[in-house]
Design a protein around this motif. Structure first.
Motif, PDB file in Angstrom:
ATOM      1  N   TYR A 139       0.811  -1.216   0.000  1.00 16.79           N
ATOM      2  CA  TYR A 139       0.000   0.000   0.000  1.00 16.79           C
ATOM      3  C   TYR A 139       0.845   1.267   0.000  1.00 16.79           C
ATOM      4  CZ  TYR A 139      -3.596  -3.425   0.904  1.00 16.79           C
ATOM      5  OH  TYR A 139      -4.418  -4.514   0.803  1.00 16.79           O
ATOM      6  N   LYS A 140       2.160   1.119   0.114  1.00 19.14           N
ATOM      7  CA  LYS A 140       3.034   2.266  -0.099  1.00 19.14           C
ATOM      8  C   LYS A 140       3.138   2.595  -1.582  1.00 19.14           C
ATOM      9  CE  LYS A 140       5.973   1.774   4.012  1.00 19.14           C
ATOM     10  NZ  LYS A 140       7.355   1.571   4.497  1.00 19.14           N
ATOM     11  N   ILE A 141       2.831   1.614  -2.425  1.00 19.85           N
ATOM     12  CA  ILE A 141       2.882   1.801  -3.886  1.00 19.85           C
ATOM     13  C   ILE A 141       1.488   2.112  -4.432  1.00 19.85           C
ATOM     14  CG2 ILE A 141       3.520   0.733  -6.086  1.00 19.85           C
ATOM     15  CD1 ILE A 141       5.412  -1.084  -4.428  1.00 19.85           C
ATOM     16  N   VAL A 142       0.512   1.271  -4.077  1.00 20.61           N
ATOM     17  CA  VAL A 142      -0.890   1.478  -4.485  1.00 20.61           C
ATOM     18  C   VAL A 142      -1.735   1.455  -3.210  1.00 20.61           C
ATOM     19  CG1 VAL A 142      -2.838   0.600  -5.824  1.00 20.61           C
ATOM     20  CG2 VAL A 142      -0.516   0.389  -6.727  1.00 20.61           C
ATOM     21  N   PRO A 143      -2.000   2.623  -2.623  1.00 23.26           N
ATOM     22  CA  PRO A 143      -2.691   2.677  -1.321  1.00 23.26           C
ATOM     23  C   PRO A 143      -4.201   2.467  -1.383  1.00 23.26           C
ATOM     24  CG  PRO A 143      -2.113   4.880  -2.049  1.00 23.26           C
ATOM     25  CD  PRO A 143      -1.507   3.946  -3.060  1.00 23.26           C
ATOM     26  N   SER A 144      -4.746   2.147  -2.531  1.00 24.28           N
ATOM     27  CA  SER A 144      -6.193   1.984  -2.668  1.00 24.28           C
ATOM     28  C   SER A 144      -6.658   0.676  -2.019  1.00 24.28           C
ATOM     29  CB  SER A 144      -6.592   2.004  -4.142  1.00 24.28           C
ATOM     30  OG  SER A 144      -7.994   1.901  -4.281  1.00 24.28           O
ATOM     31  N   LYS A 145      -7.684   0.766  -1.172  1.00 23.66           N
ATOM     32  CA  LYS A 145      -8.246  -0.399  -0.493  1.00 23.66           C
ATOM     33  C   LYS A 145      -9.761  -0.410  -0.656  1.00 23.66           C
ATOM     34  CE  LYS A 145      -4.716  -0.521   3.173  1.00 23.66           C
ATOM     35  NZ  LYS A 145      -4.492  -0.512   4.643  1.00 23.66           N
ATOM     36  N   ASP A 146     -10.335  -1.593  -0.474  1.00 26.38           N
ATOM     37  CA  ASP A 146     -11.787  -1.740  -0.490  1.00 26.38           C
ATOM     38  C   ASP A 146     -12.247  -2.007   0.942  1.00 26.38           C
ATOM     39  OD1 ASP A 146     -14.439  -2.238  -0.938  1.00 26.38           O
ATOM     40  OD2 ASP A 146     -14.154  -4.097  -2.066  1.00 26.38           O
ATOM     41  N   GLU A 147     -12.503  -0.932   1.687  1.00 27.08           N
ATOM     42  CA  GLU A 147     -12.847  -1.081   3.094  1.00 27.08           C
ATOM     43  C   GLU A 147     -14.218  -1.723   3.300  1.00 27.08           C
ATOM     44  OE1 GLU A 147     -10.042   2.424   2.688  1.00 27.08           O
ATOM     45  OE2 GLU A 147     -11.874   1.727   1.671  1.00 27.08           O
ATOM     46  N   LEU A 148     -15.187  -1.416   2.443  1.00 28.84           N
ATOM     47  CA  LEU A 148     -16.541  -1.949   2.604  1.00 28.84           C
ATOM     48  C   LEU A 148     -16.694  -3.344   2.016  1.00 28.84           C
ATOM     49  CD1 LEU A 148     -18.776   1.188   1.891  1.00 28.84           C
ATOM     50  CD2 LEU A 148     -17.942   0.308   4.076  1.00 28.84           C
ATOM     51  N   GLY A 149     -15.884  -3.688   1.015  1.00 30.99           N
ATOM     52  CA  GLY A 149     -15.897  -5.041   0.471  1.00 30.99           C
ATOM     53  C   GLY A 149     -16.873  -5.308  -0.660  1.00 30.99           C
ATOM     54  N   HIS A 150     -17.765  -4.368  -0.930  1.00 32.01           N
ATOM     55  CA  HIS A 150     -18.788  -4.615  -1.952  1.00 32.01           C
ATOM     56  C   HIS A 150     -18.180  -4.736  -3.348  1.00 32.01           C
ATOM     57  CE1 HIS A 150     -22.300  -3.822  -4.557  1.00 32.01           C
ATOM     58  NE2 HIS A 150     -23.012  -4.322  -3.567  1.00 32.01           N
ATOM     59  N   GLY A 151     -17.241  -3.856  -3.671  1.00 27.52           N
ATOM     60  CA  GLY A 151     -16.629  -3.903  -4.997  1.00 27.52           C
ATOM     61  C   GLY A 151     -15.879  -5.195  -5.242  1.00 27.52           C
ATOM     62  N   THR A 152     -15.132  -5.669  -4.246  1.00 24.74           N
ATOM     63  CA  THR A 152     -14.400  -6.937  -4.364  1.00 24.74           C
ATOM     64  C   THR A 152     -15.364  -8.098  -4.564  1.00 24.74           C
ATOM     65  OG1 THR A 152     -12.599  -6.114  -2.977  1.00 24.74           O
ATOM     66  CG2 THR A 152     -12.834  -8.499  -3.151  1.00 24.74           C
ATOM     67  N   ALA A 153     -16.441  -8.102  -3.785  1.00 21.20           N
ATOM     68  CA  ALA A 153     -17.428  -9.184  -3.877  1.00 21.20           C
ATOM     69  C   ALA A 153     -18.061  -9.247  -5.263  1.00 21.20           C
ATOM     70  CB  ALA A 153     -18.500  -8.990  -2.808  1.00 21.20           C
ATOM     71  N   MET A 154     -18.464  -8.091  -5.784  1.00 14.29           N
ATOM     72  CA  MET A 154     -19.142  -8.076  -7.073  1.00 14.29           C
ATOM     73  C   MET A 154     -18.179  -8.344  -8.235  1.00 14.29           C
ATOM     74  SD  MET A 154     -22.219  -7.780  -6.155  1.00 14.29           S
ATOM     75  CE  MET A 154     -21.801  -8.541  -4.572  1.00 14.29           C
ATOM     76  N   ALA A 155     -16.946  -7.842  -8.123  1.00 13.67           N
ATOM     77  CA  ALA A 155     -15.951  -8.136  -9.159  1.00 13.67           C
ATOM     78  C   ALA A 155     -15.684  -9.631  -9.243  1.00 13.67           C
ATOM     79  CB  ALA A 155     -14.662  -7.370  -8.874  1.00 13.67           C
ATOM     80  N   GLY A 156     -15.756 -10.305  -8.095  1.00  7.43           N
ATOM     81  CA  GLY A 156     -15.576 -11.760  -8.102  1.00  7.43           C
ATOM     82  C   GLY A 156     -16.691 -12.474  -8.844  1.00  7.43           C
ATOM     83  N   ILE A 157     -17.933 -12.019  -8.669  1.00 11.24           N
ATOM     84  CA  ILE A 157     -19.057 -12.616  -9.403  1.00 11.24           C
ATOM     85  C   ILE A 157     -18.890 -12.373 -10.899  1.00 11.24           C
ATOM     86  CG2 ILE A 157     -21.557 -12.470  -9.807  1.00 11.24           C
ATOM     87  CD1 ILE A 157     -21.884 -11.839  -6.831  1.00 11.24           C
ATOM     88  N   ILE A 158     -18.427 -11.190 -11.244  1.00  6.49           N
ATOM     89  CA  ILE A 158     -18.238 -10.861 -12.660  1.00  6.49           C
ATOM     90  C   ILE A 158     -17.127 -11.691 -13.276  1.00  6.49           C
ATOM     91  CG2 ILE A 158     -17.493  -9.043 -14.266  1.00  6.49           C
ATOM     92  CD1 ILE A 158     -18.774  -7.023 -12.270  1.00  6.49           C
ATOM     93  N   GLY A 159     -15.975 -11.784 -12.585  1.00  6.44           N
ATOM     94  CA  GLY A 159     -14.834 -12.369 -13.288  1.00  6.44           C
ATOM     95  C   GLY A 159     -13.770 -13.038 -12.447  1.00  6.44           C
TER      96      GLY A 159
END
Length: 616
Positions: free
Chosen positions: A180-200
């Motif tokens: 995260y020192k290189i790419v500090p973006s996180k998914d704190e709520l988890g919704h985007g990660t969950a849905m991206a998994g269903i997609i692909g």
């Protein structure tokens, strides 16, 4: 050209600017700019502006500079500020996408297709979003919550991370260093990660002896992490509750534009997944987001996917019909003691004319009998409540803003002054934006789909229970208030196994799940049509026609209907339909032609899906 500097402000604009200056936060506003105004606006410190489409301008600035910015604008849209979008909450087998992954001669996995995910971010370290060699499948991440100093496609909003940087972060993580020192973006709520998994999701790992393989395991992602709505934006929408997944339309519009620009740069087809909706917005397709979506209709290889929402049983919608002039209808609104402020809309059809009577819990009666009045404030003595009523013409909307509304039963009586059609539709905000007990006592489950829902570049799906192939009462239902058949299809949306940021799994249900299944399925169609060059000139209209044509329609139901539209999403059915058309085609006529009525009107070429209009 000399600027005609704006010296006068409307009452609404002055109230907005006065309110905005109380908060030292960044906001986006929109308006109609003068020619040459953009360079002037961009010269203002802490300000960045771009033209999105026609007269829509996105401006990213501090609220303390709004007066300085607004003098370069013909108008500042205050009404657009009042929409707050929320996530649709919470599976792939029922769509038959898996069949296409290993189908002889097809072998469709979404390869070469981009899927844009506008959501809460993504866990880019999860192996499901990496190739076998550990490199990322995410080509870009835009994180609006991390403000950088570099313009991204001319707009200084958020920070962009490319695939090279993401791969460096993954490599650092594998070495035991902090990615995260290189790419500090996180998914704190988890919704985007969950849905991206269903997609692909790639199916790379086992979770309790189960693999999670998405509908399009070969696709690549563009991720836009949205910045949550500020206190200013929530106040302007009358929302006093703390909601983590509340977003303003300007940031969603910026995310849409970003994803489209990346896909244009990479010259690849794009499916845009938008798991967000609102109940309070223009329902004629004239809201900010749908105007931009319509702008994308003429772009090949682009389609947007959303769900119908989860408002089916939330008692935040009422509708009815006034049969004749002089008659009336009563909306009974029960207000929770913790509600505070409450803004809601009543929509009707042109050329009907209405007046409004409001009856407070104490029995005070106030009639707004002058619909031509654009703004009127009503004070209720015993309750201490103030209510503003706006009759918006010609948009056929009554906007009602209640400040410090007290507990009890409030009655809003619609009086038909001049009735031709007589139908009306009332909408409260989404359930998560309301206090628990606030609801319409005479609520309706019909026309509970959220906005956006009308754009021609948009495909909307509801969700059903795939375990028993039954209707789910909580799913948003059609049709639109103009009778458009929306949702177009339904997809499985109950108890989906999804990925969690940091590892592990969870169970999700809802409109977001179904829309994610549809987004992945459309990526397979784009791979077949564009990447494999079967229909390289395919548009959103064509995609919708194919999906409708191939939908599965159980004999127990009549189609189309308000719950499932034209039927259940069936990818195998789409390609079986294509094969049957191909077998009967004469010459080299395009397959799409068999599904559409086509004609020319002077110099305009028109194509209308046969499944939407019945030509006798």
């Amino acid at each position: 050209m000399e600027f005609d500097y704006k010296q006068e402000y409307s009452k609404a604009e002055n109230e907005f600017i006065k309110t905005a200056e109380k908060y030292d936060v960044y906001v986006l506003i929109y308006g109609q700019e003068y020619p040459d105004a953009l360079s002037k606006i961009n010269s203002i410190p802490e300000t960045s502006a771009i033209i999105v489409q026609d007269t829509i301008v996105l401006i990213y600035t501090k609220t303390s500079r709004l007066r300085e910015v607004s003098k370069y604008l013909k108008s500042v849209s205050v009404t657009q500020m009042e929409s707050i979008y929320t996530l649709m909450g919470s599976p792939v087998e029922e769509s038959k996408a898996y069949v296409m992954h290993n189908k002889p001669y097809l072998y469709l996995r979404g390869k070469g297709v981009l899927v844009g995910v506008i959501d809460t971010g993504i866990d880019y370290l999860n192996k499901e979003f990496q190739y076998e060699d550990g490199s990322t499948r995410i080509v870009r991440i835009l994180d609006q919550t991390i403000q950088g100093d570099k313009p991204i496609y001319d707009l200084k909003l958020g920070t962009e991370f490319n695939d090279k940087e993401i791969n460096e972060a993954i490599a650092a993580n594998q070495r035991g260093e902090d990615p995260y020192k290189i790419v500090p973006s996180k998914d704190e709520l988890g919704h985007g990660t969950a849905m991206a998994g269903i997609i692909g999701a790639r199916g790379a790992q086992s979770y309790d002896n189960q693999n999670i393989t998405g509908a399009a395991p070969g696709c690549e992602f563009i991720v836009a992490k949205l910045k949550p709505a500020s206190k200013l934006k929530l106040d302007l929408a009358g929302v006093k509750r703390n909601v983590a997944d509340a977003y303003s339309p300007e940031y969603i519009l910026a995310a849409l534009r970003y994803i489209v620009r990346v896909s244009e740069e990479l010259k690849r087809p794009i499916v845009i997944y938008l798991p967000l909706g609102t109940c309070i917005a223009n329902r004629e397709g004239q809201n900010m987001l749908e105007l931009y979506m319509d702008y994308l209709v003429g772009r090949k290889g682009t389609i947007i996917v959303t769900g119908a929402g989860n408002q089916g049983m939330d008692e935040n919608h009422a509708q009815g019909r006034i049969e004749k002039s002089g008659a009336n209808a009563t909306l009974e609104l029960k207000v929770d003691k913790d509600q505070g402020d409450l803004f809601f809309n009543i929509h009707y059809k042109v050329p009907d004319k209405y007046s409004l009577i409001i009856v407070s819990p104490s029995g005070q009666v106030v009639q707004e009998s002058n619909p031509k009045s654009l703004e009127k404030e009503i004070k209720f003595i015993y309750e201490g409540t103030k209510i503003q009523v706006f009759f918006e013409e010609p948009r056929s909307t009554i906007k009602i803003k209640c400040f410090n509304i007290v507990e009890g039963i409030w009655k809003f009586v619609l009086v038909g002054n001049d009735i031709i059609d007589g139908r009306y539709w009332a909408y409260l905000p989404q359930r998560k934006l309301l206090a628990p007990g606030t609801k319409f006592l005479n609520s309706s489950t019909e026309s509970t789909i959220t906005v956006p829902n009308k754009s021609a570049s948009l495909m909307v799906c509801s969700y059903y229970n795939q375990s028993n192939e039954s209707i789910v009462a909580t799913s948003g239902k059609g049709y639109t208030i103009f009778g458009d058949i929306v949702p177009q299809v339904t997809a499985a949306g109950i108890n989906a196994l999804v990925l969690k940021p940091g590892g592990g799994t969870a169970i999700f249900s809802g409109a977001s799940v179904a829309a994610a299944v549809l987004a992945g399925a459309l990526a397979l169609i784009f791979e077949w049509a564009i990447v494999k060059e079967n229909i390289p000139g395919i548009y959103a209209y064509d995609i919708k026609t194919l999906v409708i044509q191939g939908a599965r329609r159980p004999k127990a139901y009549k189609f189309p209907n308000i719950d499932w539209g034209y039927g259940i999403l069936d990818i195998e059915g789409i390609f079986n339909s294509l094969r049957s058309l191909e077998d009967t085609n004469m010459g080299n006529r395009n397959i799409i032609d068999e599904l559409c009525i086509e004609y020319k009107l002077e110099k305009t070429y028109i194509r209308i899906p046969k499944t939407i209009f019945n030509f006798e």
